[in-house]
Design a protein around this motif. Sequence first.
Motif, short mmCIF file in Angstrom:
data_model
loop_
_atom_site.label_atom_id
_atom_site.label_comp_id
_atom_site.label_asym_id
_atom_site.label_seq_id
_atom_site.Cartn_x
_atom_site.Cartn_y
_atom_site.Cartn_z
N PRO A 61 48.35 44.96 47.84
CA PRO A 61 48.86 45.24 46.50
C PRO A 61 49.87 46.38 46.53
N ILE A 62 50.84 46.31 45.64
CA ILE A 62 51.83 47.37 45.48
C ILE A 62 51.40 48.18 44.26
N LEU A 63 51.10 49.45 44.47
CA LEU A 63 50.59 50.30 43.40
C LEU A 63 51.35 51.62 43.35
N GLU A 67 39.48 43.77 48.67
CA GLU A 67 38.57 42.81 48.07
C GLU A 67 39.00 42.56 46.63
N LEU A 68 38.52 41.47 46.08
CA LEU A 68 38.84 41.12 44.71
C LEU A 68 38.51 42.25 43.75
N LYS A 69 37.39 42.94 43.96
CA LYS A 69 36.99 44.03 43.07
C LYS A 69 38.00 45.17 43.07
N ASP A 70 38.76 45.32 44.16
CA ASP A 70 39.75 46.38 44.25
C ASP A 70 40.95 46.15 43.34
N ILE A 79 43.88 33.78 40.59
CA ILE A 79 42.95 34.13 41.66
C ILE A 79 41.58 33.61 41.26
N ASN A 80 40.84 33.08 42.21
CA ASN A 80 39.50 32.62 41.85
C ASN A 80 38.44 33.48 42.52
N ALA A 81 37.20 33.22 42.22
CA ALA A 81 36.09 34.06 42.68
C ALA A 81 35.95 34.05 44.20
N GLU A 82 36.45 33.01 44.86
CA GLU A 82 36.37 32.95 46.31
C GLU A 82 37.51 33.71 46.97
N GLY A 83 38.42 34.26 46.19
CA GLY A 83 39.53 35.02 46.75
C GLY A 83 40.75 34.19 47.09
N VAL A 84 40.77 32.92 46.65
CA VAL A 84 41.96 32.09 46.85
C VAL A 84 42.95 32.46 45.76
#
Length: 172
Positions: free
Chosen positions: A60-62, A5-8, A32-37
């Motif tokens: 994501p690569i972490l 999710e975006l919060k992640d 990135i926008n709030a809708e996840g696009v």
Amino acid sequence: MRQVELKDIFGYLPYKLKVIYEHSGTATIKVINAEGVIQLCEKGDWRKYHILKEIERCKPILRPRSDLYKTITHNGKEIIPIVELAKMVSPELGFDLYVENSNEIYAQCGSIERIFYNRGIFSKINGYGHVSAIENQHQLFDYLHELKIDYRGLIDSGLAIDANTLEVNPYK
């Protein structure tokens, strides 16, 4: 099943977070926008980009949490993240990595102070054995974002890729 999710990943975005998208390519998140696009760019070329409508199509690569206690390369310099974090907490003290056993790894300044990370919180122990939480930890977590260290457990959950397992680590 849980998905990214975006919060992640939101905290990593100012630091050129790399992702694997649609199981095929490596790219950097540009917008990135709030809708996840999200808008991704390939190989640092902002003219070659893709738009994905679902953030869930990216991994994501972490760096794993264990990299907190290892020498890594950041901005062309070799550092040990926990030591750098300890310097942020007490800049007047000189810290070194200290390994007591495989479960006790922390930054220490002589017998004056220890800084460690455990269960999602940074703490310090003074020379008398008093443990206290470090105040204003947001600057420490901002630095974890900059280093792309996965303190949220996304790698363990299968929601992110361990940068150290890739043929080429994009953060070196």
